[in-house]
Design a protein around this motif. Structure first.
Motif, PDB file in Angstrom:
ATOM      1  N   VAL A 172      14.939  38.864   2.311  1.00 31.58           N
ATOM      2  CA  VAL A 172      15.493  40.179   2.637  1.00 31.58           C
ATOM      3  C   VAL A 172      15.124  41.190   1.557  1.00 31.58           C
ATOM      4  O   VAL A 172      14.780  42.343   1.848  1.00 31.58           O
ATOM      5  N   VAL A 173      15.175  40.744   0.307  1.00 31.44           N
ATOM      6  CA  VAL A 173      14.838  41.638  -0.806  1.00 31.44           C
ATOM      7  C   VAL A 173      13.358  42.003  -0.759  1.00 31.44           C
ATOM      8  O   VAL A 173      12.988  43.168  -0.951  1.00 31.44           O
ATOM      9  N   SER A 174      12.490  41.030  -0.508  1.00 30.26           N
ATOM     10  CA  SER A 174      11.054  41.317  -0.463  1.00 30.26           C
ATOM     11  C   SER A 174      10.720  42.278   0.675  1.00 30.26           C
ATOM     12  O   SER A 174       9.880  43.175   0.518  1.00 30.26           O
ATOM     13  N   ILE A 175      11.378  42.123   1.828  1.00 29.67           N
ATOM     14  CA  ILE A 175      11.161  43.046   2.945  1.00 29.67           C
ATOM     15  C   ILE A 175      11.627  44.457   2.575  1.00 29.67           C
ATOM     16  O   ILE A 175      10.937  45.444   2.854  1.00 29.67           O
ATOM     17  N   THR A 176      12.779  44.536   1.932  1.00 27.25           N
ATOM     18  CA  THR A 176      13.306  45.838   1.521  1.00 27.25           C
ATOM     19  C   THR A 176      12.370  46.518   0.535  1.00 27.25           C
ATOM     20  O   THR A 176      12.117  47.734   0.620  1.00 27.25           O
ATOM     21  N   ILE A 177      11.837  45.747  -0.414  1.00 30.57           N
ATOM     22  CA  ILE A 177      10.887  46.294  -1.385  1.00 30.57           C
ATOM     23  C   ILE A 177       9.651  46.838  -0.663  1.00 30.57           C
ATOM     24  O   ILE A 177       9.152  47.925  -0.978  1.00 30.57           O
ATOM     25  N   GLY A 178       9.154  46.078   0.312  1.00 35.41           N
ATOM     26  CA  GLY A 178       7.996  46.527   1.076  1.00 35.41           C
ATOM     27  C   GLY A 178       8.260  47.822   1.824  1.00 35.41           C
ATOM     28  O   GLY A 178       7.405  48.714   1.858  1.00 35.41           O
ATOM     29  N   ILE A 179       9.442  47.932   2.417  1.00 32.01           N
ATOM     30  CA  ILE A 179       9.799  49.148   3.153  1.00 32.01           C
ATOM     31  C   ILE A 179       9.833  50.352   2.217  1.00 32.01           C
ATOM     32  O   ILE A 179       9.251  51.405   2.512  1.00 32.01           O
ATOM     33  N   LEU A 180      10.521  50.198   1.082  1.00 37.83           N
ATOM     34  CA  LEU A 180      10.691  51.321   0.159  1.00 37.83           C
ATOM     35  C   LEU A 180       9.358  51.752  -0.451  1.00 37.83           C
ATOM     36  O   LEU A 180       9.047  52.950  -0.511  1.00 37.83           O
ATOM     37  N   LEU A 181       8.562  50.778  -0.908  1.00 37.10           N
ATOM     38  CA  LEU A 181       7.274  51.119  -1.516  1.00 37.10           C
ATOM     39  C   LEU A 181       6.346  51.800  -0.509  1.00 37.10           C
ATOM     40  O   LEU A 181       5.686  52.796  -0.832  1.00 37.10           O
ATOM     41  N   SER A 182       6.301  51.275   0.712  1.00 35.55           N
ATOM     42  CA  SER A 182       5.409  51.839   1.724  1.00 35.55           C
ATOM     43  C   SER A 182       5.869  53.226   2.167  1.00 35.55           C
ATOM     44  O   SER A 182       5.042  54.102   2.433  1.00 35.55           O
ATOM     45  N   ALA A 183       7.184  53.428   2.237  1.00 37.23           N
ATOM     46  CA  ALA A 183       7.703  54.744   2.616  1.00 37.23           C
ATOM     47  C   ALA A 183       7.353  55.793   1.566  1.00 37.23           C
ATOM     48  O   ALA A 183       7.095  56.954   1.894  1.00 37.23           O
ATOM     49  N   VAL A 184       7.318  55.372   0.283  1.00 37.84           N
ATOM     50  CA  VAL A 184       6.989  56.298  -0.797  1.00 37.84           C
ATOM     51  C   VAL A 184       5.479  56.514  -0.896  1.00 37.84           C
ATOM     52  O   VAL A 184       4.997  57.651  -0.958  1.00 37.84           O
ATOM     53  N   ILE A 185       4.711  55.411  -0.881  1.00 37.85           N
ATOM     54  CA  ILE A 185       3.257  55.494  -1.046  1.00 37.85           C
ATOM     55  C   ILE A 185       2.578  55.950   0.231  1.00 37.85           C
ATOM     56  O   ILE A 185       1.496  56.529   0.207  1.00 37.85           O
ATOM     57  N   GLN A 186       3.214  55.690   1.379  1.00 38.26           N
ATOM     58  CA  GLN A 186       2.662  56.040   2.688  1.00 38.26           C
ATOM     59  C   GLN A 186       1.381  55.288   3.001  1.00 38.26           C
ATOM     60  O   GLN A 186       0.449  55.853   3.588  1.00 38.26           O
ATOM     61  N   SER A 187       1.328  54.022   2.591  1.00 35.63           N
ATOM     62  CA  SER A 187       0.179  53.186   2.911  1.00 35.63           C
ATOM     63  C   SER A 187       0.603  51.727   2.853  1.00 35.63           C
ATOM     64  O   SER A 187       0.842  51.190   1.767  1.00 35.63           O
ATOM     65  N   LEU A 214       5.693  42.507   5.662  1.00 39.70           N
ATOM     66  CA  LEU A 214       6.505  42.862   6.835  1.00 39.70           C
ATOM     67  C   LEU A 214       7.213  44.199   6.610  1.00 39.70           C
ATOM     68  O   LEU A 214       7.242  45.058   7.494  1.00 39.70           O
ATOM     69  N   GLY A 215       7.782  44.361   5.430  1.00 41.28           N
ATOM     70  CA  GLY A 215       8.468  45.613   5.125  1.00 41.28           C
ATOM     71  C   GLY A 215       7.512  46.786   5.041  1.00 41.28           C
ATOM     72  O   GLY A 215       7.843  47.891   5.482  1.00 41.28           O
ATOM     73  N   GLY A 219       7.705  50.459   6.719  1.00 42.94           N
ATOM     74  CA  GLY A 219       7.820  51.648   5.882  1.00 42.94           C
ATOM     75  C   GLY A 219       6.773  52.693   6.170  1.00 42.94           C
ATOM     76  O   GLY A 219       7.033  53.904   6.084  1.00 42.94           O
ATOM     77  N   THR A 220       5.568  52.258   6.556  1.00 41.11           N
ATOM     78  CA  THR A 220       4.494  53.213   6.824  1.00 41.11           C
ATOM     79  C   THR A 220       4.727  54.006   8.110  1.00 41.11           C
ATOM     80  O   THR A 220       4.022  54.993   8.358  1.00 41.11           O
TER      81      THR A 220
END
Length: 315
Positions: A172-187, A214-215, A219-220
């Motif tokens: 769950v934490v790894s998915i959340t990290i992926g969502i947040l990073l991708s939402a910020v970086i947009q890639s 997955l996250g 996020g993108t």
């Protein structure tokens, strides 16, 4: 520590810069042909899925294809229901970058730069666009090696080390990290590439990398959603479809991340290749599962977002 994070941000910027230069070169080369190609996908979702994958593989950005698709839906060139096929294809086509970067391409950096830089200075549109592609791709390779070089220095930072431990043991934490990073970086490609670099240095496990992937795919979706704001109800539904499709993928694969990791762990010689293959398999499976149910899926979206449309059924 500040120097390490500064370098990390620089390499992220270089990765995104390389993708942008590649994409702009291809867009200028094609002119308006990309929009015309997507318009031709309007008559059948299967064709839309195939063209979405091909165009995304060329542009190396599902976000760019989604923004184009949202714009075409907003202008009523493509119907909302037929845009779903393009979305499914875009999710598959974006994996090409990761499959290529999973190999050691450091030997290509200087040849690509030596060829690309002079071509960028030419007046010929064909040569200029070719130079953009070569220069952009070399920038991406440099950024990938930068990520790997910074993996261990970053892991020595207590906060990052704790983050890696938590991501490795809690999906769950790894998915959340992926969502947040991708939402910020947009890639999603950049975020997954970072995960691949950490995995190559044995700092991130395959299940943790899959969770981040997955996250990142979810996020993108923020790019398409932002592009739909202020648009028509059809364009907003297209952005929502992108979000729901990736949410579906997370719910489908989350209970089986460990099993999935055990399977794809046998499909590549390096951790980066294993995560790239996992990304490809994940997107193909999700797209193939949803494809036969595009009509019910489009009706579900209209119902849950309370946006009824009058459109012809999918062919």
């Amino acid at each position: 520590m500040n120097d390490i994070f500064s370098l990390f941000i620089i390499y992220i910027s270089l990765f995104l810069f390389g993708m942008t230069v590649m994409r702009q070169g291809l867009i200028q080369l094609q002119g308006r042909k990309l929009s015309v190609i997507l318009q031709k996908a309007v008559d059948h979702p299967g064709k839309g899925m195939l063209l979405g994958a091909v165009v995304t593989a060329l542009l190396q950005s599902s976000s760019a294809v989604m923004v184009i698709t949202v714009g075409l839906v907003a202008s009523k060139v493509i119907s909302f229901r037929h845009s779903i096929g393009i979305i499914l294809g875009a999710n598959i086509g974006t994996v090409i970058t990761l499959e290529i970067l999973a190999f050691d391409l450091s030997w290509l950096i200087f040849p690509l730069l030596l060829l690309g830089v002079p071509l960028i200075m030419t007046k010929s549109q064909l040569l200029f666009c070719t130079g953009c592609f070569l220069f952009g791709f070399s920038s991406i390779i440099v950024a990938m090696h930068g990520f790997e070089a910074l993996a261990y220095p970053l892991s020595s930072v207590p906060a990052v080390y704790d983050w890696l431990l938590t991501a490795n043991s809690h999906e769950v934490v790894s998915i959340t990290i992926g969502i947040l990073l991708s939402a910020v970086i947009q890639s999603s490609s950049a975020v997954t590439a970072i995960a691949m670099s950490f995995m190559n240095e044995t700092l991130l496990t395959l299940p943790g990398g899959i969770g981040i992937m997955l996250g990142a795919n979810l996020g993108t979706c923020a790019t398409a959603w932002l592009s739909s704001l202020g648009g028509s109800k059809e364009s907003k539904l297209t952005a929502y479809a992108h979000i729901w499709l990736n949410l579906f993928g997370i719910f489908l694969f989350f209970p089986f991340i460990q099993l999935f990791a055990a399977i794809v762990g046998n499909l590549g010689s390096s951790p980066a290749q294993q995560l790239a293959h996992a990304t490809l398999i994940y997107n193909v499976i999700c797209s193939l599962i949803v494809f036969p149910f595009l009509e019910p899926f489009s009706k579900f979206l209209q119902w849950i977002h309370r946006t009824p449309l009058t459109e012809y059924p999918l062919k």
